[in-house]
Motif scaffolding. Structure first.
Motif: not given
Length: 282
Positions: A86-88, A114, A6, A19, A275, A83
């Motif tokens: 937002d990506h839990n 967000k 990202t 990630n 992304d 990140y």
């Protein structure tokens, strides 16, 4: 092996985020040198790995364009927090991120589910020259210290915000030839681990303008730790007041810095750009 990434930035200080909960990276130094190139790669000020941590919600590792690993980046850590939220990976609005400069606490500002900006507790500034580090004898702190480089004398103030900074006040920062001047500080023998250099022009007691030369990356549009160091130096030199919101205007946007008796707090945005997938590394 393909690697998802990202692209994000904080005030134009852009990095490529990976990630590592899902895709561990074996040779980040080499990867950063290849994909950070703005002509032959993705382009950025470096790469940031978002990794698992045993002591925090996530761990941040950041690598400059030249492959060197940095201890801390104030703009990158806000993007890491974005990140993670937002990506839990962690759904709390107060996050702890592990860095080589210790665990940082980030208060998230969330809109429509967000994260859009954050306030980071950057910790107390380090002024001891031996810890920054700066090679100088018999000095407890370097405030408005005269440093001669070639034929020019500079008045410098040195601060560490987890990484070393040299702050210089100028009446006209736009006239400075940073690609020539910046490396003279970065590679000066006085700074054994090299140094980030901030050139600051004072607008008033609540507003500073800043250009920055970052070690390992060159001139960047913003530097979060540098903005913090600039405000600390401005307070120490009597240009600004403690416990007051100071706007630092960088080429990529504004950061708000507050220097208190307890810590330095930085507030600023974090923005996702896109992304993508790295198909191969050559």
């Amino acid at each position: 092996m393909s690697i998802p990434f990202t692209k994000m930035h904080g005030c134009g200080n852009d990095y490529i985020y990976i990630n590592c909960f899902e895709h561990p990276i074996d040779h980040p130094e080499q990867l950063s040198r290849v994909i950070s190139d703005r002509h032959f790669g993705i382009g950025g000020d470096g790469i940031v790995l978002i990794c698992p941590s045993d002591v925090a919600d996530a761990k941040m590792r950041m690598f400059n364009i030249d492959g060197s690993e940095g201890k801390m980046c104030g703009n990158a850590i806000r993007c890491v927090a974005k990140y993670v939220y937002d990506h839990n990976i962690a759904t709390k609005e107060t996050l702890e991120i592990d860095t080589l400069s210790g665990i940082k606490i980030i208060e998230l500002h969330v809109e429509n589910g967000k994260m859009v900006s954050a306030t980071v507790d950057m910790g107390s500034p380090i002024l001891d020259p031996s810890t920054i580090p700066v090679l100088v004898e018999d000095q407890e702190v370097l405030i408005n210290y005269s440093l001669l480089i070639e034929d020019t004398s500079y008045s410098i103030t040195t601060v560490s915000m987890g990484n070393p900074h040299c702050v210089i006040f100028s009446d006209d920062i736009e006239s400075i030839n940073l690609p020539i001047t910046g490396p003279k500080f970065e590679h000066h023998p006085m700074f054994p681990e090299s140094v980030n250099t901030e050139f600051i022009q004072i607008e008033n007691r609540n507003t500073l303008h800043m250009r920055v030369w970052e070690r390992g990356s060159g001139e960047t549009l913003a530097c979060g730790t540098g903005a913090c160091a600039a405000v600390v130096a401005a307070v120490l030199n009597g240009h600004c007041d403690k416990d007051t919101d100071i706007v630092v205007k960088l080429r990529g946007g504004d950061l708000i810095i507050r220097y208190t008796d307890d810590s330095v707090y930085m507030t600023g945005p974090a923005t996702k750009v896109f992304d993508g997938i790295i198909e191969s590394i050559s």
